[in-house]
Design a protein around this motif. Structure first.
Motif, PDB file in Angstrom:
ATOM      1  N   SER A   1      -9.997 -46.943  80.586  1.00 28.01           N
ATOM      2  CA  SER A   1     -10.273 -48.291  81.221  1.00 28.01           C
ATOM      3  C   SER A   1      -9.441 -49.383  80.442  1.00 28.01           C
ATOM      4  O   SER A   1      -9.231 -48.897  79.150  1.00 28.01           O
TER       5      SER A   1
ATOM      6  N   SER B   1     -15.422 -51.785  81.401  1.00 26.65           N
ATOM      7  CA  SER B   1     -16.417 -50.720  81.373  1.00 26.65           C
ATOM      8  C   SER B   1     -17.274 -50.650  80.438  1.00 26.65           C
ATOM      9  O   SER B   1     -16.992 -51.503  79.496  1.00 26.65           O
TER      10      SER B   1
ATOM     11  N   ARG C   1     -11.498 -46.541  76.011  1.00 30.00           N
ATOM     12  CA  ARG C   1     -11.169 -48.107  76.378  1.00 30.00           C
ATOM     13  C   ARG C   1     -10.093 -48.449  75.586  1.00 30.00           C
ATOM     14  O   ARG C   1     -10.130 -48.247  74.233  1.00 30.00           O
TER      15      ARG C   1
ATOM     16  N   PHE D   1     -13.232 -52.271  71.973  1.00 28.20           N
ATOM     17  CA  PHE D   1     -12.373 -51.264  72.752  1.00 28.20           C
ATOM     18  C   PHE D   1     -12.038 -50.032  71.608  1.00 28.20           C
ATOM     19  O   PHE D   1     -12.451 -50.174  70.425  1.00 28.20           O
TER      20      PHE D   1
ATOM     21  N   LYS E   1     -13.698 -57.048  79.287  1.00 23.54           N
ATOM     22  CA  LYS E   1     -14.140 -55.444  79.394  1.00 23.54           C
ATOM     23  C   LYS E   1     -14.509 -55.228  80.839  1.00 23.54           C
ATOM     24  O   LYS E   1     -15.112 -55.850  81.562  1.00 23.54           O
TER      25      LYS E   1
END
Length: 377
Positions: free
Chosen positions: A64, A24, A35, A82, A22
């Motif tokens: 992101s 973010s 995401r 996400f 990840k």
């Protein structure tokens, strides 16, 4: 919740999310952050394009990327690791039936799966496959699921009347040559290479045969809780991905170069170009909804969904219509056509298909090399 249960849940969540990198923090419900999950495979070109061409930014989103592995991809999406991605419809339908909280929102591409038999053999129709051996790149892979659907739709019990044999994707043609299987289920560009070599005839072709030729293999899919809290962001992100798909269709060679040069996947531009060019990136909302219904119906017939599942209810639960995401919007959407972004009409498909088969990276429907395995239920 007891302390023991809390600790157990925390540990399981940490292990599950460990398969994703990840970049973010968790998305706030009121923010414009999104995401996008990805694995790093060829057919994800619309994701990479939408990021690099600024399509998310055009929609007012701060994007992101979250890189994941195949093994826990579905669960990480469902648990909020996400927010959105695009992936295979057939791959998600069983988990959705079992309660996975995700929603399809638009179709990305279609037409990559086939069932083929040796030209020198006596198999000419689906019915001729009864009692035969079929080679696949893996149990549970899209070619395997597609073959099961086709067989079930033609009254053949794939669990009892077919012997399944697993081979590396690039060795399916060799397995036919050696008489180890009677037919194969494969994906592009392997199917085209085997046809070009005169080794096979198509028994079922997702790109040509009704009802499969208009069915979307891959669709945008969103975390259900994120969608409920962020309908505008989910719609904006879906539009960005669908625009990415339309751009890839107009510029497959440029999209292939972009994916490699920006290091989203380990490949080379030539190999990636032919892989992308064998798919049809013609985004559609209604097409995706139809695909969810048709795939679910045939998966149930094939025994891949519960016999008690109500297909229309499952399809309705699996698909979400979003504001500003429609076929009319897509028809009016214009994308650039860049110089040198298209595939030359005289490109040697056999040459580049051979490059694909020598590649060690995973593709949309390609399994990693494993020893041959015979399976008969």
């Amino acid at each position: 919740m007891t302390l023991a249960k809390f600790i157990t849940l925390a540990v399981l969540t940490t292990l599950l999310f460990g398969g994703c990198k990840k970049k973010s923090a968790n998305t706030d419900a009121s923010s414009n952050k999104i995401r996008v999950g990805y694995i790093g495979i060829t057919c994800e070109a619309p994701i990479f394009t939408a990021v690099e061409k600024g399509f998310f930014k055009e929609e007012g989103l701060d994007v992101s990327m979250v890189k994941c592995e195949w093994a826990n991809y579905k669960d990480v999406l469902a648990l909020g690791g996400f927010d959105i991605t695009h992936h295979l419809v057939m791959y998600f339908l069983k988990p959705i039936e079992q309660g996975l909280d995700v929603k399809f929102t638009g179709g990305i591409h279609r037409g990559c799966l086939r069932v083929q038999a040796a030209t020198k053999g006596n198999i000419h129709t689906i019915q001729d496959l009864r009692g035969k051996r079929i080679g696949v790149p893996g149990m549970g892979t899209p070619p395997f699921i597609f073959a099961n659907r086709v067989l079930g739709a033609n009254g053949i019990d794939a669990g009892k009347e077919i012997t399944w044999r697993v081979f590396p994707a690039g060795e399916l043609g060799l397995a036919l040559d050696k008489g180890e299987v009677d037919a194969v289920a494969d994906s592009e560009p392997i199917g085209s290479l085997l046809v070009a070599d005169g080794k096979v005839r198509n028994i079922a072709d997702q790109a040509q045969d009704a009802p499969y030729k208009d069915e979307y293999c891959c669709a945008v899919i969103v975390n259900g809780k994120f969608l409920a809290k962020n309908p505008k962001a989910a719609a904006a992100a879906t539009r960005a991905l669908l625009k990415g798909a339309k751009w890839v269709e107009a510029n497959p060679a440029a999209a292939a170069r972009l994916s490699v040069e920006k290091k989203y996947l380990a490949s080379n531009p030539e190999l990636n170009t032919v892989a992308i060019s064998r798919l049809r990136y013609v985004p559609s909302v209604s097409g995706a909804e139809t695909a969810v219904n048709s795939a679910a119906a045939e998966m149930k017939i094939a025994g891949m969904l519960s016999p008690t599942t109500n297909v229309p209810e499952l399809a309705k639960r699996a698909f979400a219509h979003l504001d500003g995401v429609s076929d009319e919007w897509l028809q009016n959407l214009q994308v650039e056509k860049v110089a040198g972004g298209q595939v030359p009409p005289d490109q040697d498909i056999r040459l580049f298909a051979e490059l694909i088969l020598s590649d060690t990276e995973e593709s949309c429907c390609k399994a990693q090399k494993k020893p041959a395995l015979a399976v008969k239920n």
